[in-house]
Design a protein around this motif. Structure first.
Motif, PDB file in Angstrom:
ATOM      1  N   PRO A 138      -7.083  24.791  38.933  1.00 22.53           N
ATOM      2  CA  PRO A 138      -5.958  25.274  38.122  1.00 22.53           C
ATOM      3  C   PRO A 138      -6.229  24.975  36.644  1.00 22.53           C
ATOM      4  O   PRO A 138      -6.935  24.013  36.311  1.00 22.53           O
ATOM      5  N   TRP A 139      -5.672  25.784  35.771  1.00 23.21           N
ATOM      6  CA  TRP A 139      -5.935  25.633  34.340  1.00 23.21           C
ATOM      7  C   TRP A 139      -5.478  24.282  33.825  1.00 23.21           C
ATOM      8  O   TRP A 139      -6.070  23.723  32.900  1.00 23.21           O
ATOM      9  N   THR A 140      -4.443  23.714  34.438  1.00 27.10           N
ATOM     10  CA  THR A 140      -3.937  22.421  33.978  1.00 27.10           C
ATOM     11  C   THR A 140      -4.949  21.311  34.227  1.00 27.10           C
ATOM     12  O   THR A 140      -5.026  20.360  33.445  1.00 27.10           O
ATOM     13  N   LYS A 141      -5.716  21.407  35.314  1.00 25.79           N
ATOM     14  CA  LYS A 141      -6.725  20.382  35.596  1.00 25.79           C
ATOM     15  C   LYS A 141      -7.787  20.372  34.498  1.00 25.79           C
ATOM     16  O   LYS A 141      -8.219  19.302  34.050  1.00 25.79           O
ATOM     17  N   ILE A 142      -8.184  21.537  34.031  1.00 30.68           N
ATOM     18  CA  ILE A 142      -9.183  21.630  32.967  1.00 30.68           C
ATOM     19  C   ILE A 142      -8.591  21.108  31.658  1.00 30.68           C
ATOM     20  O   ILE A 142      -9.238  20.370  30.908  1.00 30.68           O
ATOM     21  N   LYS A 143      -7.340  21.463  31.397  1.00 31.25           N
ATOM     22  CA  LYS A 143      -6.679  20.997  30.175  1.00 31.25           C
ATOM     23  C   LYS A 143      -6.592  19.478  30.158  1.00 31.25           C
ATOM     24  O   LYS A 143      -6.898  18.828  29.156  1.00 31.25           O
ATOM     25  N   PHE A 144      -6.211  18.877  31.287  1.00 30.43           N
ATOM     26  CA  PHE A 144      -6.091  17.419  31.342  1.00 30.43           C
ATOM     27  C   PHE A 144      -7.457  16.747  31.298  1.00 30.43           C
ATOM     28  O   PHE A 144      -7.577  15.620  30.803  1.00 30.43           O
ATOM     29  N   ALA A 145      -8.503  17.430  31.775  1.00 27.82           N
ATOM     30  CA  ALA A 145      -9.855  16.881  31.654  1.00 27.82           C
ATOM     31  C   ALA A 145     -10.235  16.780  30.177  1.00 27.82           C
ATOM     32  O   ALA A 145     -10.793  15.762  29.740  1.00 27.82           O
TER      33      ALA A 145
END
Length: 121
Positions: A98-105
């Motif tokens: 999900p895009w949020t996982k990349i953002k939080f990374a």
């Protein structure tokens, strides 16, 4: 005349209609807690058994994220959804996340960089 209209208007509302309903509180272990219905309790226990296992980025994926968001990391700016979606379009291997996982990374990379700078100073 104005007072009579206001009084009639005022009397049409009751205290219960204007005040939000409050849940009863109960005391457990010395702390006040809101009472929960049995439905809430069953939903909580069901969600505990359905916890997801964490999926970590591989080293190659982490380096690709770092290279793709190098500007944002240097500026200490967390990317928004459009930035992340464009990155996923350019790198289809990340479509499973999900895009949020990349953002939080990226967010965690920024924080790690800040911590590293604080420790070296």
């Amino acid at each position: 005349m104005g007072l009579q209209v206001w009084t009639a208007f005022h009397l049409s509302y009751t205290f219960a209609e204007t005040e939000p309903a409050r849940k009863k509180q109960r005391v457990e272990n010395g702390k006040a807690r809101r009472s929960t219905s049995t439905m809430d309790v069953t939903n909580k226990s069901a969600s505990k058994s359905a916890t997801k296992r964490r999926i970590f980025f591989t080293e190659a994926e982490r380096q690709a994220v770092e290279a793709g968001f190098l500007k944002e990391i240097r500026l200490a700016k967390v990317p928004g959804k459009p930035d992340v979606v464009n990155f996923v379009k350019q790198n289809p291997t990340f479509s499973k996340y999900p895009w949020t996982k990349i953002k939080f990374a990226v967010h965690n990379m920024i924080n790690a960089r800040k911590r590293k700078e604080m420790d070296s100073a």
